[in-house]
Design a protein around this motif. Sequence first.
Motif, PDB file in Angstrom:
ATOM      1  N   THR A  12       0.827  -1.206   0.000  1.00  0.00           N
ATOM      2  CA  THR A  12       0.000   0.000   0.000  1.00  0.00           C
ATOM      3  C   THR A  12       0.861   1.255   0.000  1.00  0.00           C
ATOM      4  O   THR A  12       0.522   2.241  -0.655  1.00  0.00           O
ATOM      5  CB  THR A  12      -0.920  -0.001   1.236  1.00  0.00           C
ATOM      6  OG1 THR A  12      -0.130  -0.195   2.428  1.00  0.00           O
ATOM      7  CG2 THR A  12      -1.953  -1.115   1.139  1.00  0.00           C
ATOM      8  N   ALA A  15       1.984   1.735  -3.483  1.00  0.00           N
ATOM      9  CA  ALA A  15       0.900   2.233  -4.323  1.00  0.00           C
ATOM     10  C   ALA A  15       0.733   3.748  -4.165  1.00  0.00           C
ATOM     11  O   ALA A  15       0.582   4.483  -5.150  1.00  0.00           O
ATOM     12  CB  ALA A  15      -0.410   1.521  -3.970  1.00  0.00           C
ATOM     13  N   LEU A 177      -3.429   1.689 -10.514  1.00  0.00           N
ATOM     14  CA  LEU A 177      -3.762   0.938  -9.300  1.00  0.00           C
ATOM     15  C   LEU A 177      -4.969   0.027  -9.458  1.00  0.00           C
ATOM     16  O   LEU A 177      -5.067  -0.988  -8.758  1.00  0.00           O
ATOM     17  CB  LEU A 177      -4.016   1.905  -8.135  1.00  0.00           C
ATOM     18  CG  LEU A 177      -2.885   2.859  -7.752  1.00  0.00           C
ATOM     19  CD1 LEU A 177      -3.273   3.648  -6.510  1.00  0.00           C
ATOM     20  CD2 LEU A 177      -1.594   2.101  -7.518  1.00  0.00           C
ATOM     21  N   GLY A 178      -5.910   0.405 -10.317  1.00  0.00           N
ATOM     22  CA  GLY A 178      -7.176  -0.318 -10.396  1.00  0.00           C
ATOM     23  C   GLY A 178      -7.143  -1.511 -11.338  1.00  0.00           C
ATOM     24  O   GLY A 178      -6.094  -1.935 -11.818  1.00  0.00           O
ATOM     25  N   LYS A 181      -5.908  -5.184  -9.317  1.00  0.00           N
ATOM     26  CA  LYS A 181      -4.613  -5.311  -8.657  1.00  0.00           C
ATOM     27  C   LYS A 181      -4.780  -5.339  -7.147  1.00  0.00           C
ATOM     28  O   LYS A 181      -5.734  -4.768  -6.603  1.00  0.00           O
ATOM     29  CB  LYS A 181      -3.701  -4.144  -9.042  1.00  0.00           C
ATOM     30  CG  LYS A 181      -3.212  -4.184 -10.473  1.00  0.00           C
ATOM     31  CD  LYS A 181      -2.177  -3.080 -10.714  1.00  0.00           C
ATOM     32  CE  LYS A 181      -1.592  -3.155 -12.100  1.00  0.00           C
ATOM     33  NZ  LYS A 181      -0.567  -2.109 -12.318  1.00  0.00           N
ATOM     34  N   GLU A 182      -3.856  -5.986  -6.456  1.00  0.00           N
ATOM     35  CA  GLU A 182      -3.891  -6.051  -4.997  1.00  0.00           C
ATOM     36  C   GLU A 182      -2.531  -5.651  -4.436  1.00  0.00           C
ATOM     37  O   GLU A 182      -1.489  -5.902  -5.054  1.00  0.00           O
ATOM     38  CB  GLU A 182      -4.259  -7.461  -4.520  1.00  0.00           C
ATOM     39  CG  GLU A 182      -5.689  -7.852  -4.853  1.00  0.00           C
ATOM     40  CD  GLU A 182      -6.072  -9.170  -4.209  1.00  0.00           C
ATOM     41  OE1 GLU A 182      -5.152  -9.953  -3.862  1.00  0.00           O
ATOM     42  OE2 GLU A 182      -7.280  -9.423  -4.044  1.00  0.00           O
ATOM     43  N   TYR A 183      -2.574  -5.041  -3.256  1.00  0.00           N
ATOM     44  CA  TYR A 183      -1.358  -4.543  -2.614  1.00  0.00           C
ATOM     45  C   TYR A 183      -1.336  -4.992  -1.164  1.00  0.00           C
ATOM     46  O   TYR A 183      -2.377  -5.021  -0.493  1.00  0.00           O
ATOM     47  CB  TYR A 183      -1.291  -3.014  -2.700  1.00  0.00           C
ATOM     48  CG  TYR A 183      -1.216  -2.513  -4.122  1.00  0.00           C
ATOM     49  CD1 TYR A 183       0.000  -2.317  -4.751  1.00  0.00           C
ATOM     50  CD2 TYR A 183      -2.381  -2.254  -4.841  1.00  0.00           C
ATOM     51  CE1 TYR A 183       0.076  -1.870  -6.050  1.00  0.00           C
ATOM     52  CE2 TYR A 183      -2.328  -1.819  -6.151  1.00  0.00           C
ATOM     53  CZ  TYR A 183      -1.094  -1.620  -6.749  1.00  0.00           C
ATOM     54  OH  TYR A 183      -1.029  -1.182  -8.053  1.00  0.00           O
ATOM     55  N   SER A 193      -7.364  -4.464  -2.188  1.00  0.00           N
ATOM     56  CA  SER A 193      -7.608  -4.197  -3.603  1.00  0.00           C
ATOM     57  C   SER A 193      -7.191  -2.767  -3.963  1.00  0.00           C
ATOM     58  O   SER A 193      -7.419  -1.824  -3.192  1.00  0.00           O
ATOM     59  CB  SER A 193      -9.084  -4.408  -3.933  1.00  0.00           C
ATOM     60  OG  SER A 193      -9.388  -3.938  -5.225  1.00  0.00           O
ATOM     61  N   GLY A 194      -6.592  -2.628  -5.139  1.00  0.00           N
ATOM     62  CA  GLY A 194      -6.230  -1.296  -5.605  1.00  0.00           C
ATOM     63  C   GLY A 194      -7.441  -0.408  -5.809  1.00  0.00           C
ATOM     64  O   GLY A 194      -7.367   0.815  -5.658  1.00  0.00           O
ATOM     65  N   ASP A 195      -8.579  -1.014  -6.146  1.00  0.00           N
ATOM     66  CA  ASP A 195      -9.817  -0.234  -6.316  1.00  0.00           C
ATOM     67  C   ASP A 195     -10.260   0.381  -4.989  1.00  0.00           C
ATOM     68  O   ASP A 195     -10.803   1.488  -4.966  1.00  0.00           O
ATOM     69  CB  ASP A 195     -10.916  -1.131  -6.893  1.00  0.00           C
ATOM     70  CG  ASP A 195     -10.570  -1.625  -8.287  1.00  0.00           C
ATOM     71  OD1 ASP A 195     -10.401  -0.782  -9.189  1.00  0.00           O
ATOM     72  OD2 ASP A 195     -10.463  -2.856  -8.469  1.00  0.00           O
ATOM     73  N   LEU A 197      -8.171   1.261  -2.583  1.00  0.00           N
ATOM     74  CA  LEU A 197      -7.224   2.355  -2.347  1.00  0.00           C
ATOM     75  C   LEU A 197      -7.627   3.592  -3.148  1.00  0.00           C
ATOM     76  O   LEU A 197      -7.553   4.725  -2.646  1.00  0.00           O
ATOM     77  CB  LEU A 197      -5.807   1.921  -2.740  1.00  0.00           C
ATOM     78  CG  LEU A 197      -5.189   0.784  -1.918  1.00  0.00           C
ATOM     79  CD1 LEU A 197      -3.803   0.456  -2.454  1.00  0.00           C
ATOM     80  CD2 LEU A 197      -5.120   1.153  -0.444  1.00  0.00           C
TER      81      LEU A 197
END
Length: 239
Positions: A12, A15, A177-178, A181-183, A193-195, A197
């Motif tokens: 995170t 990101a 980021l979306g 994708k995962e962080y 999830s990047g979404d 974030l």
Amino acid sequence: TSLFYMTLPATTDGAFNLVGASFGFVNLATIPLTSAAAPLIKERAVFYRETSSGTYRKFVYAIAVEVAEIPFNLGMALLSWIIFYWVVGLDTRADRVIYNLLMAFAVYWTLPLIGQLFSFLSPNLGIAAVMGGLLLISCTLTMGFLIPPASIPPWWIWLYWINPLRYVLQGLAANELGGGKEYLDELTGEYVSGDILLDNLGGWYFDTRWWYCYVVILLFGFGASAALLGAVRINYVKR
């Protein structure tokens, strides 16, 4: 700094650092805004002389100024994008690369156009520089990165909605980021999830990233129309 970004982990913190790198890239694109106004103001005496003598029309001159800037602006966009994209180490999937490149072209075309608009609206270079500086400060503060949208005062929130830099930054962040994708959240040890974030950043969404691009193009059209109108209607000749 560039080498640091190139090794960012899929966490995170990594990101958010990528969003910060995108913020820096967008701010770098504001440099041509103020430099675009100076030549036009210095050439104003020639412009008035030639248009008053009927050598060419004001509208034709304004169109020529905007068209002449296209190769230079697109070249600057491509050069800066190549350095930024590959050094920072962003997603190399074709759709992500194409979207990021289109946004780079859009921002490097729109901002110099705003500088040209100021040159047509301002009586001298000093006022154009002040107007450009105020605009850049306002746009930088209301992009949604330094100040979250929820923390922007109600009487300034309109700047957030009409800010072209905000849509560029949102598009770049959502593109990177979306999309599933995962962080890793190092505090909890769980993947986020990047979404999510993006939503936490201010209600940004991957699914609407192309809408951000359309808005930037729309604002470019508005700026071009205003610049043409200013060139044709405003006259600072003192008789």
